[in-house]
Design a protein around this motif. Structure first.
Motif, PDB file in Angstrom:
ATOM      1  N   SER A  53      16.384  -4.708  15.069  1.00 17.89           N
ATOM      2  CA  SER A  53      16.165  -5.794  14.115  1.00 17.89           C
ATOM      3  C   SER A  53      17.194  -6.898  14.333  1.00 17.89           C
ATOM      4  O   SER A  53      18.386  -6.631  14.511  1.00 17.89           O
ATOM      5  N   PHE A  54      16.748  -8.124  14.307  1.00 13.08           N
ATOM      6  CA  PHE A  54      17.645  -9.270  14.440  1.00 13.08           C
ATOM      7  C   PHE A  54      18.743  -9.233  13.383  1.00 13.08           C
ATOM      8  O   PHE A  54      19.887  -9.598  13.632  1.00 13.08           O
ATOM      9  N   TYR A  55      18.413  -8.785  12.187  1.00 10.46           N
ATOM     10  CA  TYR A  55      19.350  -8.814  11.070  1.00 10.46           C
ATOM     11  C   TYR A  55      20.400  -7.708  11.143  1.00 10.46           C
ATOM     12  O   TYR A  55      21.346  -7.707  10.369  1.00 10.46           O
ATOM     13  N   HIS A  56      20.222  -6.759  12.050  1.00 10.47           N
ATOM     14  CA  HIS A  56      21.183  -5.673  12.172  1.00 10.47           C
ATOM     15  C   HIS A  56      22.565  -6.231  12.480  1.00 10.47           C
ATOM     16  O   HIS A  56      22.739  -7.032  13.391  1.00 10.47           O
ATOM     17  N   GLN A  57      23.550  -5.813  11.692  1.00  6.21           N
ATOM     18  CA  GLN A  57      24.905  -6.322  11.858  1.00  6.21           C
ATOM     19  C   GLN A  57      25.720  -5.378  12.737  1.00  6.21           C
ATOM     20  O   GLN A  57      26.067  -4.272  12.326  1.00  6.21           O
ATOM     21  N   PRO A  58      26.000  -5.770  13.986  1.00  2.47           N
ATOM     22  CA  PRO A  58      26.750  -4.882  14.880  1.00  2.47           C
ATOM     23  C   PRO A  58      28.222  -4.790  14.498  1.00  2.47           C
ATOM     24  O   PRO A  58      28.731  -5.596  13.731  1.00  2.47           O
ATOM     25  N   ALA A  59      28.898  -3.813  15.099  1.00  3.21           N
ATOM     26  CA  ALA A  59      30.313  -3.576  14.790  1.00  3.21           C
ATOM     27  C   ALA A  59      31.197  -4.720  15.270  1.00  3.21           C
ATOM     28  O   ALA A  59      32.320  -4.860  14.822  1.00  3.21           O
TER      29      ALA A  59
END
Length: 384
Positions: free
Chosen positions: A191-197
């Protein structure tokens, strides 16, 4: 190999660009609908127009593959590629950014130093916020896609230094963000909205965002399109177009509105499938494309980047109209916003984008011609 005529290829591709731009405008104009029934309609159908962004990304990858097939690995080729990409997107982006800065200045009554810093950040394609969920908080809000576009151009440009190994170089540059990082995190989220570390790093947030996969999809489509064995027989080509139509018609059932990413639910995979089916079918069937669709494709970048400036004019027009019927007012507002968005794009294309891009492109090419060294004057083909 029996290729379709080049003009026909450009026409259907330009038409898809036009569709992508108008889909985005429809989505944004749809939010003006205020009646409950109309809001539901906008959410159920119009909101899916956001997939125009996914289509832009797939088309970009496809074009990058086709237009760099004659890469000779020379520095001149790389320079010409970089100049053409820069002149294509940055001059209009600069003008629109300055317009937004001017409006912010007028609103604040004094020079907005913080806002100016954000404008500078976006002009070097650096997200103001590393959070994808905030669309990077760029002053020109729709310009978040240009950050990905610029990153992809840089990757392709680096790969062009090698004629033989360039696609391996592309893979090596993209793999750390798209494959290695998710493996190390033991988390695959498309998902584009996924916030990576690495959310604290603005540029790295682009590298690990799954939206980059959609450029890869476009590259794959370009590779497949150019294969001798990928031209379908006419019955199969017709079936492909039918399948693409069915996939498009069922988007409201398969895609969750306002989501982005390379899956069916997020829309990117469906958009890629539709695009690939059309591209392969076009090798056998000359697709009939209306000239107005080609025109929309020609001005698509300006439409995308400036349509919200057109919305400001639309708001003023609506304030002049005296419509008391709520239903009629709702639809009139939607139409006015849609028309103003497209017309503003056309105005900026002819008054700013086309002449300014040409001037910048020619100026930079003349400058590099004057500065070129003997070993820089290779006779390799130039990307278009």
């Amino acid at each position: 190999m029996s290729h379709p005529r080049q003009g026909a290829t450009i026409d259907w591709l330009q038409a898809l660009r036009g569709f992508a731009a108008v889909f985005v405008v429809v989505t944004h104009a749809g939010w003006t609908l205020s009646q409950p029934a109309h809001k539901e309609l906008a959410w159920k159908y119009f909101a899916h127009g956001a997939l125009g962004v996914d289509l832009f990304f797939v088309i970009s990858g496809f074009i990058m593959y086709l237009t760099t097939q004659n890469c000779d690995g020379s520095r001149r080729y790389v320079a010409d590629f970089g100049i053409k990409r820069f002149a294509r997107i940055w001059p209009l982006f600069l003008v629109v950014s300055l317009i937004y800065l001017g409006m912010a200045w007028m609103k604040a009554g004094e020079f907005p130093a913080a806002y100016f810093a954000e404008v500078v950040s976006q002009l070097v394609f650096r997200p103001v916020s590393a959070k994808a969920s905030e669309f990077f908080l760029l002053p020109v809000d729709v310009a978040w896609t240009l950050c990905f576009e610029a990153y992809f151009y840089v990757v392709i440009a680096i790969s062009l230094f090698s004629k033989k190994w360039r696609w391996w170089i592309v893979a090596a540059l993209l793999a750390p963000g798209l494959v290695l990082y998710p493996l190390l995190q033991q988390e695959w989220n498309l998902s584009f909205y996924h916030q990576p570390a690495v959310s604290g790093s603005h540029y790295l947030a682009l590298l690990v965002n799954p939206m980059v996969w959609e450029f890869v999809f476009g590259l794959f489509a370009g590779w497949l399109y150019t294969r001798d064995w990928s031209q379908p027989k006419r019955p199969l080509a017709i079936a492909m177009l039918l399948a693409a139509s069915i996939a498009f018609a069922t988007v409201p059932e398969t895609h969750t509105p306002t989501l982005y990413g390379p899956t069916i639910e997020n829309g990117g995979l469906t958009v890629f499938a539709i695009f690939l089916l059309i591209a392969l079918a076009s090798k056998t069937i000359q697709l009939p494309v209306a000239r107005w669709l080609v025109w929309l494709g020609t001005i698509s970048y300006s439409i995308y980047l400036t349509h919200k400036l057109g919305f400001m004019a639309a708001a003023q027009i609506m304030s002049w109209l005296s419509i008391h019927n709520a239903n009629a007012l709702d639809w009139m507002e939607f139409v006015v916003y849609l028309v103003c968005g497209v017309c503003t794009g056309a105005l900026f294309h002819y008054a700013v984008e086309a002449p300014l891009s040409k001037r910048v492109r020619n100026g930079l090419m003349n400058w590099t011609d004057k500065r070129k060294k003997p070993e820089f004057s290779g006779s390799g083909a130039t990307p278009t």
